[in-house]
Write an enzyme that holds these catalytic residues in place. Structure first.
Site, PDB file in Angstrom:
ATOM      1  N   SER A 121      41.298  15.395  42.834  1.00 34.45           N
ATOM      2  CA  SER A 121      41.158  16.282  41.678  1.00 34.45           C
ATOM      3  C   SER A 121      39.726  16.724  41.434  1.00 34.45           C
ATOM      4  CB  SER A 121      41.690  15.578  40.424  1.00 34.45           C
ATOM      5  OG  SER A 121      40.842  14.514  40.050  1.00 34.45           O
ATOM      6  N   THR A 152      40.226  15.563  36.721  1.00 37.61           N
ATOM      7  CA  THR A 152      38.864  16.027  36.455  1.00 37.61           C
ATOM      8  C   THR A 152      38.069  14.782  36.154  1.00 37.61           C
ATOM      9  OG1 THR A 152      39.568  18.136  35.472  1.00 37.61           O
ATOM     10  CG2 THR A 152      37.483  17.274  34.683  1.00 37.61           C
ATOM     11  N   THR A 169      35.378  19.325  38.465  1.00 37.29           N
ATOM     12  CA  THR A 169      36.794  19.316  38.833  1.00 37.29           C
ATOM     13  C   THR A 169      37.094  20.290  39.958  1.00 37.29           C
ATOM     14  OG1 THR A 169      39.029  19.526  37.908  1.00 37.29           O
ATOM     15  CG2 THR A 169      37.441  21.152  37.214  1.00 37.29           C
ATOM     16  N   ARG A 184      41.393  31.421  39.352  1.00 36.13           N
ATOM     17  CA  ARG A 184      41.647  30.799  38.036  1.00 36.13           C
ATOM     18  C   ARG A 184      40.514  29.828  37.705  1.00 36.13           C
ATOM     19  NH1 ARG A 184      42.189  25.207  36.194  1.00 36.13           N
ATOM     20  NH2 ARG A 184      43.573  25.185  34.397  1.00 36.13           N
ATOM     21  N   THR A 213      39.775  16.344  29.835  1.00 36.47           N
ATOM     22  CA  THR A 213      40.545  16.494  31.065  1.00 36.47           C
ATOM     23  C   THR A 213      41.961  16.899  30.640  1.00 36.47           C
ATOM     24  OG1 THR A 213      41.269  14.175  31.085  1.00 36.47           O
ATOM     25  CG2 THR A 213      39.250  14.670  32.281  1.00 36.47           C
ATOM     26  N   GLY A 214      42.691  17.498  31.571  1.00 36.82           N
ATOM     27  CA  GLY A 214      44.069  17.879  31.250  1.00 36.82           C
ATOM     28  C   GLY A 214      44.269  19.380  31.305  1.00 36.82           C
TER      29      GLY A 214
HETATM   30  N1  ASP Z   1      41.038  20.491  32.886  1.00 35.20           N
HETATM   31  C1  ASP Z   1      41.139  20.835  34.290  1.00 35.20           C
HETATM   32  C2  ASP Z   1      41.470  22.277  34.431  1.00 35.20           C
HETATM   33  O1  ASP Z   1      42.252  22.776  33.653  1.00 35.20           O
HETATM   34  C3  ASP Z   1      42.139  20.079  35.053  1.00 35.20           C
HETATM   35  C4  ASP Z   1      42.363  18.640  34.684  1.00 35.20           C
HETATM   36  O2  ASP Z   1      41.581  18.030  33.988  1.00 35.20           O
HETATM   37  O3  ASP Z   1      43.370  18.093  35.126  1.00 35.20           O
HETATM   38  O4  ASP Z   1      40.995  22.874  35.373  1.00 35.20           O
END
Ligand code: ASP
Length: 348
Positions: free
Chosen positions: A80, A200, A218, A228, A251-252
């Protein structure tokens, strides 16, 4: 959740789904700083120890957190972040990262950066050697090359195989075929995005001088639409830091955070008196309140996705929260050593 918290906090009283919020209490919150502190997302156990080692040797907090996340950026096993990160829909690894330096209030960031193993270092050089904050795509790579970063193939064999599996199982209507036998008819199962397609690392720290800095890095959402950009490299979303107040990162699901600028919100709530954990829960609640599309909700109308937040304040208190589920954790290193602490959560 303590009832005094509910009466005290307007955001929880007014939040439409607020009743589910769960505070972890003393575990993650309310800890007075005896010295420097480092926090990170759950994949940052090694990161916080490394950053703390640099801080104990006298490093500035920003140098320390970048050194910490570099361990994860170069780790091929973490799919990730950085090298070994899962690629976009075309099989190209595109990386996002941002840094923020409390003492100067300056930030630097890169987005959709290809071929550079340490995007956080490039973000740091954007901060140090340009009058800009954010460089993207080809321009970001050219800037990295100008400063001596080698361009490398970041797609590991493991990540390539996961990407091929995704592509071959995306549709039964195209001509890409997963492994199959001579009697199989409907080849290619419906592809479902799973938690392993997110990830991330965020890291923030207070150094020996009491100064605060942050980094988030990330490879973003796996198999994303090329170009994106998520929340991670956006100042105020993926991270925010104010030397007088504290720092926060996420994160997320980046799209949800981009529409709430939640790291900025968390720092502002801490400025107004929230603990780090309370401020992170408020950010979760804000995202929940803003999630109005049915396709993003579960059967109870709650966000069906997760976003996690991690924060520390100038006093050295740390805390975090996520939207969904007990069991979330964050990494912390301070005078007591390195450990994992529990995140509060809004919904079970
Ligand atoms: N926040 C990150 C993104 O949207 C991805 C993640 O943290 O899983 O790129």
């Amino acid at each position: 959740m303590s009832s005094s918290f509910v009466t005290r906090r307007t955001f929880l009283k007014t939040g439409s789904l607020a009743g589910a919020a769960v505070l972890t209490g003393g575990a993650a919150g309310a800890r007075r700083r005896q010295g420097p502190v480092v926090i990170a997302s759950a994949n940052g156990a090694g990161c916080v120890a490394e950053a703390m080692r640099h801080i104990q040797e006298g490093a500035d907090a920003l140098d320390a957190v970048v050194a910490g996340v570099n361990l994860v950026e170069e780790d091929p096993q973490d799919t990730s972040v950085g090298y070994g990160g899962l690629p976009n829909a075309e099989g190209v690894v595109q990386l996002d990262s941002a840094v923020m330096h409390g003492p100067t209030g300056r930030a630097g960031a890169v987005a959709a950066l290809e071929g550079i193993k340490y995007p956080s270092r490039v973000a740091h050089v954007v901060l140090q050697r340009t009058d800009h904050v954010l460089l993207v795509a080809k321009g970001a790579q050219a800037f990295a090359r100008m400063h001596g970063f080698p361009v490398e193939n970041l797609l590991t064999e493991r990540a390539r195989q996961i990407w091929v599996r995704w592509r071959e199982n995306l549709s039964t209507q195209d001509d890409y075929l997963p492994p199959h036998g001579p009697d199989d008819i409907d080849i290619g199962e419906a592809f479902k995005r799973t938690q392993e397609h997110w990830g991330t690392i965020h890291c923030s720290a207070i150094d020996l001088g009491g100064n605060i800095s942050s980094v988030t890095t990330t490879s973003g959402l796996a198999f994303k639409v090329p170009g994106r950009v998520g929340d991670s490299p956006i100042i105020g979303a993926g991270l925010y830091c104010d030397n007088e107040v504290g720092a926060a990162g996420s994160t997320g699901r980046g799209e949800a955070n981009l529409e709430s600028l939640a790291s900025f919100l968390i720092v502002e709530r801490m400025r107004a008196g929230d603990s780090p954990e309370e401020a992170c829960l408020a950010a979760c609640q804000r995202i929940a309140d803003q999630t109005r599309l049915r396709r993003l909700q579960n059967e109870r109308g709650e966000p069906a996705f997760n976003v996690s937040f991690y924060a520390l304040n100038q006093a050295g208190e740390v805390g975090g929260a996520r939207i969904r589920g007990a069991g979330g954790r964050m990494a912390v290193a301070d005078g007591d050593g390195a450990r994992m602490v529990e995140l509060a959560h809004l919904y079970d």
